[in-house]
Design a protein around this motif. Structure first.
Motif, short mmCIF file in Angstrom:
data_model
loop_
_atom_site.label_atom_id
_atom_site.label_comp_id
_atom_site.label_asym_id
_atom_site.label_seq_id
_atom_site.Cartn_x
_atom_site.Cartn_y
_atom_site.Cartn_z
N LYS A 1 10.67 12.96 7.13
CA LYS A 1 10.26 14.38 7.68
C LYS A 1 9.14 14.84 7.07
O LYS A 1 8.32 15.41 7.52
N ALA A 2 9.27 14.75 5.58
CA ALA A 2 8.18 15.46 4.80
C ALA A 2 7.16 14.36 4.59
O ALA A 2 6.21 14.77 3.76
N GLY A 3 7.06 13.12 5.42
CA GLY A 3 5.81 12.54 5.34
C GLY A 3 5.60 11.24 4.71
O GLY A 3 4.86 10.66 4.60
N ARG A 4 6.78 11.16 3.87
CA ARG A 4 6.65 10.23 2.92
C ARG A 4 7.17 8.67 3.55
O ARG A 4 8.11 8.89 4.46
N PRO A 5 6.46 7.47 3.19
CA PRO A 5 7.11 6.30 3.71
C PRO A 5 8.36 6.11 3.15
O PRO A 5 8.72 6.09 1.92
N VAL A 6 9.25 5.75 4.05
CA VAL A 6 10.68 5.43 3.42
C VAL A 6 11.03 4.02 3.87
O VAL A 6 10.59 3.53 5.05
N VAL A 7 11.67 3.37 2.86
CA VAL A 7 12.40 1.91 3.10
C VAL A 7 13.76 1.99 2.95
O VAL A 7 14.26 2.41 1.99
N ILE A 8 14.47 1.50 4.09
CA ILE A 8 16.04 1.63 3.74
C ILE A 8 16.45 0.28 3.54
O ILE A 8 16.04 -0.88 4.19
N GLY A 9 17.11 0.25 2.64
CA GLY A 9 17.56 -1.23 1.88
C GLY A 9 19.13 -1.28 2.27
O GLY A 9 19.80 -0.18 2.31
N SER A 10 19.30 -2.53 2.48
CA SER A 10 21.04 -2.82 2.66
C SER A 10 21.34 -4.25 2.29
O SER A 10 20.27 -4.99 2.07
N ALA B 1 13.35 -4.32 -0.42
CA ALA B 1 12.94 -3.01 -0.35
C ALA B 1 12.16 -2.47 -1.49
O ALA B 1 11.25 -1.58 -1.67
N CYS B 2 12.44 -2.72 -2.84
CA CYS B 2 12.03 -2.23 -4.01
C CYS B 2 10.57 -2.25 -4.18
O CYS B 2 9.96 -1.40 -4.65
N PRO B 3 10.05 -3.51 -3.99
CA PRO B 3 8.34 -3.83 -4.39
C PRO B 3 7.55 -2.70 -3.23
O PRO B 3 6.46 -2.69 -3.42
N ARG B 4 8.44 -1.92 -2.48
CA ARG B 4 7.40 -1.17 -1.45
C ARG B 4 7.50 0.46 -1.83
O ARG B 4 7.09 1.14 -1.11
N ALA B 5 8.15 0.66 -3.02
CA ALA B 5 8.38 1.91 -3.44
C ALA B 5 8.42 2.22 -4.85
O ALA B 5 9.19 1.47 -5.64
N ARG B 6 7.75 3.21 -5.48
CA ARG B 6 7.90 3.70 -7.01
C ARG B 6 9.17 4.23 -7.13
O ARG B 6 9.60 3.95 -8.22
N VAL B 7 9.66 4.97 -6.20
CA VAL B 7 11.03 5.45 -6.39
C VAL B 7 12.14 4.92 -5.73
O VAL B 7 12.09 4.66 -4.64
N PRO C 1 0.82 -1.32 -0.04
CA PRO C 1 0.05 -0.02 0.01
C PRO C 1 0.87 1.36 -0.04
O PRO C 1 0.49 2.37 -0.68
N THR C 2 2.27 1.18 0.50
CA THR C 2 3.10 2.47 0.47
C THR C 2 3.58 2.60 -0.86
O THR C 2 4.15 3.60 -1.16
N PHE C 3 3.26 1.74 -1.83
CA PHE C 3 4.19 1.72 -3.25
C PHE C 3 4.04 3.19 -3.86
O PHE C 3 5.18 3.77 -4.37
N GLU C 4 2.90 3.67 -3.95
CA GLU C 4 2.83 4.72 -4.81
C GLU C 4 3.62 5.97 -4.37
O GLU C 4 4.33 7.02 -4.89
#
Lengths: 235, 235
Positions: free
Chosen positions: A32-41, A71-77, A7-10
């Motif tokens: 801080k700008a309110g975007r869902p962030v996923v940190i990958g490592s 991490a990738c399938p959770r974010a469009r960018v 659901p956070t993808f977009e």
């Protein structure tokens, strides 16, 4: 390419190599700008530790840590914030997870450190730049943009201060415009239209110049760039 | 190398290709700062016409026009403001006139226009940059610096306005410091220590980026650069 169900993808932003200084700084700013962030490592525990650092700095952050391919399938960018020498291996590990809706942002710089040289010198990349190398390694349909190379990590981390840097964004039109819009989320960052992706050759090399300059002037917080003469509408 | 007898030599500034937009702008600025200026050209009449233009803009200017080989013995600093493709021929025409006290300033950019391409793209130079090519073609003992590539001509010509540009100066220490001091003569220009001459590779390519940016944003007066985060003492 598999279906995207997160659901956070977009609005999500994945930062691969988000455990490094610059990636972690971007993670904090976008959180801080309110975007869902996923940190990958490459290592789950390092990603989770970095996510905790983001929460410590931004208490209401929507942030999590996971291995790069998860991490990738959770974010469009998907922002690639790994050292240049890890770029190809990182892309190989994620390429099967990418879908054609996604935008991969190259912020790598082919510094000579990748072959044991100094951080104020560059190596030649066959494709012309790190960003073009990234483009050559991605599945068809995935968009590529080049951005954020010249933003000092230290300034990203000072969350109560504006970053005071222009970010040159290069790439095909749609990816470029989407990434330019992201820049607007970070106070003090102004996005500048950097045209086609091959201009990343110039923008990446500017990092080596800035690093050398920081050393000569002993500026540990880094040196940024502003362009003068741009129309007001460029902001 | 012949003896220098011209009384203006020590403070004089020769601008070869000073009939072009950028060279003429620099000539006006240095003349306005009270420096003796010699405009060089392949054609005497064009040099003399340019000198008259400087006097029209700066009535008390100490300025003259002559052919390139006659211009050099009259100035310790010789600025090369010719299109990249004329660089080698110009140097061949003046090299016998140069003495080891002199500093040659390369402001050329190997734009693809020199081979019929666009002004927002670069060609590779065997030596790495125009400035390094210049260095390779000069007699031993003559100093080389790289500067002024990224200053829009239009801004130089608006004599009542500050230029609002940082100028990255690269080269060996003494030449670099001398050219940085020259920058201080032009209101709004701040000299930034660009380190060794090979950094001209980066600085020159930034011109192509700025030209492309000017086109995308339709800024006919050109786009300049400012670095942020430099200590105040850098000015």
């Amino acid at each position: 390419m598999h279906a995207v169900t997160d659901p956070t993808f977009e609005h999500g932003i994945a930062i691969l190599g988000g455990t490094g200084d610059q990636g972690l700084g971007l993670a904090m700013r976008f959180a801080k700008a309110g975007r869902p962030v996923v940190i990958g490592s490459r290592q789950l525990d390092r990603a989770e530790t970095a996510a905790k650092e983001v929460v410590a700095a931004v208490p209401d952050a929507n942030v999590s840590g996971c291995e790069n391919p998860q991490a990738c399938p959770r974010a469009r960018v998907v922002i690639l914030s790994v050292p240049f020498e890890h770029t190809a291996a990182t892309l190989k590990s994620i390429r099967e997870t990418l879908v054609s809706d996604q935008i991969v942002v190259s912020m790598g710089v082919p510094l000579a450190t990748s072959v044991g040289g100094g951080p104020d010198q560059m190596i030649d990349v066959w494709q012309g730049s790190c960003a073009e190398m990234v483009a050559s390694l991605l599945p068809a349909g995935v968009q590529v943009a080049s951005a954020f190379q010249n933003v000092p990590a230290h300034r990203l981390r000072e969350l109560d201060q504006p970053v005071e840097c222009d970010v040159v964004v290069s790439g095909a039109k749609r990816a470029r415009e989407d990434v330019m819009a992201l820049c607007g989320l970070v106070p003090g960052i102004r996005a500048v239209d950097g045209g086609p992706l091959d201009n990343a050759r110039i923008v990446e090399s500017m990092s080596a110049l800035l690093i050398g300059m920081s050393r000569r002037y002993r500026v540990s917080s880094g040196i940024g760039i502003r362009f003068t003469g741009l129309p007001k509408t460029a902001c």
